[in-house]
Design a protein around this motif. Structure first.
Motif, PDB file in Angstrom:
ATOM      1  N   ILE A 180      19.407  63.015   6.312  1.00  0.00           N
ATOM      2  CA  ILE A 180      20.331  61.923   5.986  1.00  0.00           C
ATOM      3  C   ILE A 180      19.707  61.019   4.927  1.00  0.00           C
ATOM      4  O   ILE A 180      20.369  60.614   3.970  1.00  0.00           O
ATOM      5  N   ARG A 181      18.417  60.705   5.056  1.00  0.00           N
ATOM      6  CA  ARG A 181      17.742  59.876   4.054  1.00  0.00           C
ATOM      7  C   ARG A 181      17.667  60.607   2.714  1.00  0.00           C
ATOM      8  O   ARG A 181      17.797  60.004   1.650  1.00  0.00           O
ATOM      9  N   LEU A 182      17.489  61.918   2.766  1.00  0.00           N
ATOM     10  CA  LEU A 182      17.438  62.701   1.540  1.00  0.00           C
ATOM     11  C   LEU A 182      18.764  62.627   0.794  1.00  0.00           C
ATOM     12  O   LEU A 182      18.802  62.483  -0.427  1.00  0.00           O
ATOM     13  N   VAL A 183      19.861  62.684   1.512  1.00  0.00           N
ATOM     14  CA  VAL A 183      21.181  62.655   0.889  1.00  0.00           C
ATOM     15  C   VAL A 183      21.541  61.241   0.444  1.00  0.00           C
ATOM     16  O   VAL A 183      22.075  61.035  -0.649  1.00  0.00           O
ATOM     17  N   VAL A 218      12.263  61.721  -2.599  1.00  0.00           N
ATOM     18  CA  VAL A 218      11.037  62.523  -2.593  1.00  0.00           C
ATOM     19  C   VAL A 218      10.266  62.315  -1.303  1.00  0.00           C
ATOM     20  O   VAL A 218       9.740  63.272  -0.715  1.00  0.00           O
ATOM     21  N   ILE A 219      10.204  61.086  -0.815  1.00  0.00           N
ATOM     22  CA  ILE A 219       9.532  60.820   0.458  1.00  0.00           C
ATOM     23  C   ILE A 219      10.244  61.547   1.594  1.00  0.00           C
ATOM     24  O   ILE A 219       9.605  62.113   2.488  1.00  0.00           O
ATOM     25  N   ALA A 220      11.575  61.563   1.560  1.00  0.00           N
ATOM     26  CA  ALA A 220      12.330  62.291   2.585  1.00  0.00           C
ATOM     27  C   ALA A 220      12.036  63.785   2.504  1.00  0.00           C
ATOM     28  O   ALA A 220      11.901  64.459   3.536  1.00  0.00           O
ATOM     29  N   LEU A 221      11.918  64.306   1.297  1.00  0.00           N
ATOM     30  CA  LEU A 221      11.598  65.724   1.143  1.00  0.00           C
ATOM     31  C   LEU A 221      10.194  66.032   1.657  1.00  0.00           C
ATOM     32  O   LEU A 221       9.974  67.074   2.284  1.00  0.00           O
ATOM     33  N   GLU A 222       9.254  65.134   1.405  1.00  0.00           N
ATOM     34  CA  GLU A 222       7.901  65.296   1.940  1.00  0.00           C
ATOM     35  C   GLU A 222       7.917  65.272   3.471  1.00  0.00           C
ATOM     36  O   GLU A 222       7.205  66.031   4.128  1.00  0.00           O
ATOM     37  N   ALA A 233       1.570  72.698   4.559  1.00  0.00           N
ATOM     38  CA  ALA A 233       1.107  71.312   4.459  1.00  0.00           C
ATOM     39  C   ALA A 233       0.393  71.072   3.132  1.00  0.00           C
ATOM     40  O   ALA A 233       0.604  70.036   2.492  1.00  0.00           O
ATOM     41  N   LEU A 234      -0.425  72.010   2.699  1.00  0.00           N
ATOM     42  CA  LEU A 234      -1.103  71.856   1.412  1.00  0.00           C
ATOM     43  C   LEU A 234      -0.127  71.891   0.247  1.00  0.00           C
ATOM     44  O   LEU A 234      -0.286  71.160  -0.733  1.00  0.00           O
ATOM     45  N   THR A 235       0.900  72.709   0.344  1.00  0.00           N
ATOM     46  CA  THR A 235       1.915  72.761  -0.705  1.00  0.00           C
ATOM     47  C   THR A 235       2.670  71.436  -0.783  1.00  0.00           C
ATOM     48  O   THR A 235       2.936  70.924  -1.879  1.00  0.00           O
ATOM     49  N   GLY A 236       3.020  70.874   0.350  1.00  0.00           N
ATOM     50  CA  GLY A 236       3.679  69.573   0.364  1.00  0.00           C
ATOM     51  C   GLY A 236       2.798  68.478  -0.210  1.00  0.00           C
ATOM     52  O   GLY A 236       3.274  67.595  -0.929  1.00  0.00           O
TER      53      GLY A 236
END
Length: 89
Positions: free
Chosen positions: A22-25, A34-38, A68-71
């Protein structure tokens, strides 16, 4: 006992995933999204870890570590983008 704890953990992770989506949208700015995607990447990592405990397959922990490393690298890339004057809106 462990089965209901794992079930509760999955339910809480699903709730966190829905709220993050919901925050991402709805995020008013690019940094919010970006924080929501993380956070979604982190919750997915937690899903993999809980699943690894549930099925007793330690190889999935390596998968969670790579995710986790990719994020983390994505967060570093976004920070560099903003540092160099990227458009945060």
């Amino acid at each position: 006992m462990a089965s209901w704890v794992i079930s509760i953990a999955f339910l809480l992770l699903i709730a966190a995933l829905v709220l993050s989506f919901i925050r991402l949208v709805q995020g008013p700015s690019l940094p919010d999204r970006v924080i929501a995607l993380e956070l979604i990447a982190l919750i997915t990592t937690a899903f993999i870890l809980v699943y690894a405990v549930a099925v007793d397959v330690p190889a999935f922990i390596d998968v969670a570590l790579v995710l986790a490393l990719t994020g983390f690298m994505a967060a570093i890339g976004f920070a560099r983008f903003l540092e160099r004057g990227g458009n945060p809106k």
